[in-house]
Design an enzyme around this catalytic site. Structure first.
Site, PDB file in Angstrom:
ATOM      1  N   ALA A 339       2.840  -2.408  -2.640  1.00 51.21           N
ATOM      2  CA  ALA A 339       2.016  -3.213  -1.808  1.00 51.21           C
ATOM      3  C   ALA A 339       2.706  -4.398  -1.261  1.00 51.21           C
ATOM      4  O   ALA A 339       3.712  -4.777  -1.382  1.00 51.21           O
ATOM      5  CB  ALA A 339       1.104  -3.819  -2.657  1.00 51.21           C
ATOM      6  N   ASN A 342       0.659  -9.498   2.807  1.00 49.93           N
ATOM      7  CA  ASN A 342       0.268 -10.051   4.116  1.00 49.93           C
ATOM      8  C   ASN A 342      -1.023 -11.188   3.804  1.00 49.93           C
ATOM      9  O   ASN A 342      -2.075 -10.738   3.127  1.00 49.93           O
ATOM     10  CB  ASN A 342      -0.079  -8.953   5.042  1.00 49.93           C
ATOM     11  N   GLU A 375      -0.202  -9.582  -5.827  1.00 51.40           N
ATOM     12  CA  GLU A 375      -0.413  -9.916  -4.276  1.00 51.40           C
ATOM     13  C   GLU A 375      -1.241 -10.887  -4.124  1.00 51.40           C
ATOM     14  O   GLU A 375      -0.918 -11.847  -3.205  1.00 51.40           O
ATOM     15  CB  GLU A 375      -0.904  -8.633  -3.779  1.00 51.40           C
TER      16      GLU A 375
END
Length: 924
Positions: A339, A342, A375
């Site tokens: 992953a 962003n 993330e």
């Protein structure tokens, strides 16, 4: 905040808000880059770094260096890209683009260096760019432009000097290939309803933004990005920010995205696809995107369910609101990493985001929870505040790897995921950090320059050791104080009432960050003496030791020197000492033989007196101390005897990992039969236990980790020949073959069942598995089948399967290296995989060698079994034969393979016979 970190001017006014990230930041700054680094330079230079080949002499020109000069600072970009999702007349997929960057001159210069890689730039009056001044400033004329391909620069030499404090606009137009190389701006292909679909996606980390548009592609070169995408009417465009959609008269859509926060190039993302999404009706704008079929089948529901609570957890944890207006997460068919964080558009492999309760296993669900948590943790730490250069990547990834368990635990409080850090971080880090080819958490800047060297930083050390060291920090400060430290300065943490530290956090952590490796703490319960020693080098740490004496937890002890007398650790013959209670510290523990004997007796008489994670610690420490010849191997083997009574997952998993190492060492020798007989005896009660509670294997256990233990019971029982096990798995698989549309095998057990049945079968079983793999619409199911296909014992099938890894129509590029690794784990497939990789080294190096995070794993996988002088000579020959081609991001992995093989040869010479005799004596 200081050297080692970069905070944009745009965010400087938010200093109080950013204090939410202060603890780890300040530790890093004060430890790694403040005066301590220079003060300790003499002590920690050559000894603390892994061997680095001499740097070839180069010219002293700025364009011959990998780092950008400090003369320019980008402010914002305007980027417009148009990906073509059909081939052009030359049979290629391309994208076109225009890009402008406004930058400020920091120091007088007549040179502009900007990263650009594999882009065909349009010429303007013979030059690759246009330059204009801003706010009435006249820009000097461009003298010449050219490409420095090795360092990936567009070089622009000027007739005159740029003026400090003045701003300029650099404009380019370009064409790039929308390749399927998983880097920069690339394409992904998949089949849906019999139709081939093409999507355009990005992966910019670490050095790939320059493949999408010319940019100052360093993490410290933050800027604001204005992104516009032109795309087909039936597709949707996504980027870091919310969008405004305009349909043009030319039958295309122009999607204009709002300006991002000031951020690094590696966090820029955009996707053009016909995907669908599901959303949560809340202020965070949470959306889960995936293939239409996946969304319609509900595969995004679980990720949507946990995203909101995880975001809420981190808002409280950081004491800062989520910094963006939306949170898109998208599952991609082709993605090299697991992953990517962003900012506002997190990209995932399908296996890391999509969950189908009908076909996905319990482990798939846990992986999604921890990866999503990891993330989302980056949305604050890593994105809002970013390391200036990749040598300190551990700060980003170590912190996220630590707190991912906290976020997952908040979303799934009954899973007890925090205890599993011992398996997935601490013990994983130990395995790498015990090698001479390891390195400190923070490396010198000059050691990390090339894209390959940067890729090597995405390693077990950065992720797992970073997490383990930060967990230790939170343990000796206590979690409430650690959490409080996120909003105050480090000095305030040191002065918190109730916190009694022998030195400042700054001084304590210095030892753990600047030195490679870890200590072995030896406790002599006859005298109370406690000492520390590195496996290899003469280091010294400040070590916090939590411990218990028999049934009583004791006050924390600090070991601040090589050796110290601690009288409470002197015990009577009926007492035992257990150190590193709850495995809070990043160190191993050894004892005098008498204490080891008393611990083993306790395990066999009543193992539950010892905490679950410490039972795993005893197993793992003992085996690894034996592998280092610190204790006798038979003592380590004796730690497995109590497993007859063990029902918990974490100790069994720790035991299995160490025993799998033995399988790799001995499955080609006479030791193997005796070892199999012993393990069959040890696992039989576990297999029978789950047979009872699962109504003869017709259901699965109700507890989260119990389901993992049930998988171990089935897998180990079948591999060691426990009566009734193989008959079960093969009957289940045969039933599925007879009715391919009705797979009744429970998802938790499928990996074991598929592998066992294909290993026992022949061409018919393999071809059936391959057909089911090709038809799989759930990524997690496809992975189970892809792994199981490597279990066959038929050499020609394995060779054919290896050939498939070079054909993206059969095995996706993202899966090629792991598929070879699966084959190499098969005793029959290992030599085939090794020969295959050597024969096709140029192909794999060109495709994956310079930047893929998985490339180093390819080398370690195909050499994992190596333990003979002949295999060592093959490794060295491979290293010599391919020196000219190079090893890229696998350089360190090759060095580690040589080191591991050398160590195993020596260990086997000393231990093979006593191991054989012990297994023979303990077998039924």
């Amino acid at each position: 905040m200081g050297k080692g970190y970069y905070i944009s001017k745009h965010l400087a006014t938010a200093a109080m808000v950013l204090a939410a990230i202060a603890l780890v930041t300040i530790i890093a700054l004060s430890v790694v880059y403040n005066r301590e680094k220079s003060k300790n330079a003499a002590k920690f230079t050559n000894a603390t770094t892994s061997p680095v080949p001499p740097t070839p002499k180069t010219s002293n020109e700025p364009w011959d260096k990998y780092r950008l000069p400090d003369t320019l600072s980008p402010e914002y970009y305007n980027v417009t890209l148009w990906p073509r999702l059909v081939k052009n007349v030359n049979g290629m997929y391309i994208f076109t683009g225009i890009s402008g960057v406004m930058f400020t001159c920091v120091k007088k210069t007549d040179l502009i260096l900007i990263h650009s890689n594999k882009l065909n730039l349009t010429l303007f009056k013979g030059h690759h760019a246009k330059l204009t001044g801003q706010s009435g400033v006249t820009a000097p004329a461009i003298k010449t432009t050219w490409f420095q391909t090795e360092k990936q620069y567009l070089v622009i030499q000027l007739e005159g000097k740029l003026k400090p404090g003045k701003s300029y606009w650099l404009y380019t137009e370009f064409t790039g290939e929308l390749a399927d190389d998983l880097e920069g701006f690339y394409r992904s292909e998949y089949m849906e309803d019999g139709e081939k679909k093409i999507i355009a996606i990005t992966q910019m980390q670490a050095t790939y933004a320059r493949k999408a548009f010319p940019c100052f592609d360093e993490p410290g070169m933050k800027a604001v990005f204005h992104i516009t995408l032109i795309h087909d009417l039936e597709t949707t465009a996504l980027s870091n920010k919310t969008e405004n959609v305009i349909v043009d008269e030319t039958a295309v859509t122009r999607t204009i995205f709002g300006p991002t926060k000031k951020m690094s190039t590696y966090l820029v993302a955009f996707v053009v696809s016909d995907f669908k999404y599901i959303s949560a009706k809340d202020k965070k704008g949470v959306r889960i995107w995936a293939r239409k079929k996946a969304i319609e089948d509900g595969q995004g529901d679980y990720a949507l369910k946990i995203t909101q609570p995880i975001l809420e957890f981190f808002e409280k944890y950081y004491n800062t609101s989520y910094p963006l207006s939306k949170s898109d997460q998208i599952a991609l068919p082709d993605f090299n990493s697991g992953a990517m964080e962003n900012w506002g558009l997190v990209t995932y492999r399908e296996t890391a985001l999509l969950y189908d309760p009908r076909t996905s296993a319990n482990g798939n669900k846990q992986r999604i929870a921890t990866v999503v948590s990891h993330e989302l943790a980056h949305m604050w730490f890593g994105n809002l505040v970013t390391v200036k250069w990749w040598n300190d990547l551990w700060l980003n990834e170590g912190f996220a790897s630590y707190v991912e368990y906290l976020g997952a635990d908040y979303a799934e409080p009954t899973w007890n995921t925090k205890d599993q850090t011992i398996l997935y971080d601490l013990q994983r880090a130990f395995a790498v950090d015990s090698l001479t080819s390891s390195h400190p958490l923070s490396r010198k800047k000059e050691e990390v320059n090339t894209p390959s060297e940067i890729s090597e930083m995405f390693s077990t050390i950065s992720y797992s050791k970073g997490a383990a060291v930060l967990k230790m920090l939170s343990e000796f400060l206590t979690e409430p104080v650690f959490a409080k430290g996120l909003g105050v300065s480090l000095t305030a943490v040191d002065q918190t009432p109730g916190v009694k530290l022998p030195y400042s956090v700054h001084e304590i952590m210095n030892r753990w960050i600047l030195q490679m490796g870890f200590p072995v703490i030896t406790i002599d319960t006859r005298t109370g003496n406690v000492s520390q020693k590195h496996f290899l080098l003469d280091y010294e740490w400040f070590v916090p030791i939590k411990w218990m004496k028999k049934h009583q937890v004791q006050d924390q002890l600090w070991l601040l020197q090589k050796s110290a007398l601690h009288k409470p650790m002197k015990v009577s013959k009926d007492e035992w000492v257990l150190a590193n209670l709850h495995v809070s510290g990043y160190f191993r523990v050894n004892y005098d033989l008498g204490n080891w004997e008393r611990l083993l007796s306790q395990l066999e008489s009543d193992h539950q007196v010892i905490p679950v994670v410490n039972r795993a610690q005893i197993l793992d420490d003992a085996f690894n101390l034996a592998r280092a010849s610190i204790i006798n191997i038979t003592l380590a083997l004796r730690t497995t005897k109590y497993l007859l009574h063990e029902r918990e997952y974490i100790p069994w998993e720790a035991a299995l990992r160490n025993l799998n190492y033995f399988f790799q060492l001995f499955d080609r020798s006479e030791v193997y039969g005796a070892m199999q007989a012993y393990l069959k005896k040890q696992v039989k009660p576990l297999f029978e236990y789950f047979g009872i509670i699962s109504s003869n294997w017709t259901t699965v256990a109700s507890g989260h980790t119990d389901q993992f233990t049930q998988i171990i019971a089935l897998s180990l029982a079948c591999s060691t020949g426990v009566e009734g096990c193989r008959e079960l798995t093969r009957s289940w698989f045969k039933k599925w073959m007879q009715n391919p549309h009705n797979n009744t095998i429970h998802p938790n057990l499928r990996s074991t069942v598929y592998c066992d049945a294909i290993a026992a079968g022949g061409t018919e079983e393999w071809n059936f598995g391959w057909q089911m793999f090709q038809k799989a619409t759930v990524a997690a199911e496809a992975v189970k089948l892809r792994s199981a296909l490597a279990c066959t014992k038929v050499p020609w099938l394995l060779n054919r399967y290896l050939e498939y890894t070079m054909n993206p129509e059969k095995i996706r590029k993202q899966d090629a290296t792991s598929t070879i690794g699966y084959i190499a784990s098969n005793i029959i497939g290992q030599p085939l995989a090794w020969d295959f990789v050597r024969a096709n080294w140029d192909y794999f190096f060109k495709l994956y060698g310079t930047g893929s995070f998985t490339f180093s794993r390819l080398i370690s996988d195909v050499t994992y079994r190596f333990c003979t002088p002949f295999e060592l000579s093959q490794l060295k020959r491979f290293q010599k034969d391919n020196a000219e081609t190079g090893f890229g991001s696998g350089t360190q992995a090759l060095q580690q393979a040589i080191e591991k093989t050398t160590a195993k040869i020596k260990w086997l010479a000393e231990n093979k016979e006593p191991v054989l005799q012990w297994f023979l004596s303990e077998s039924p």
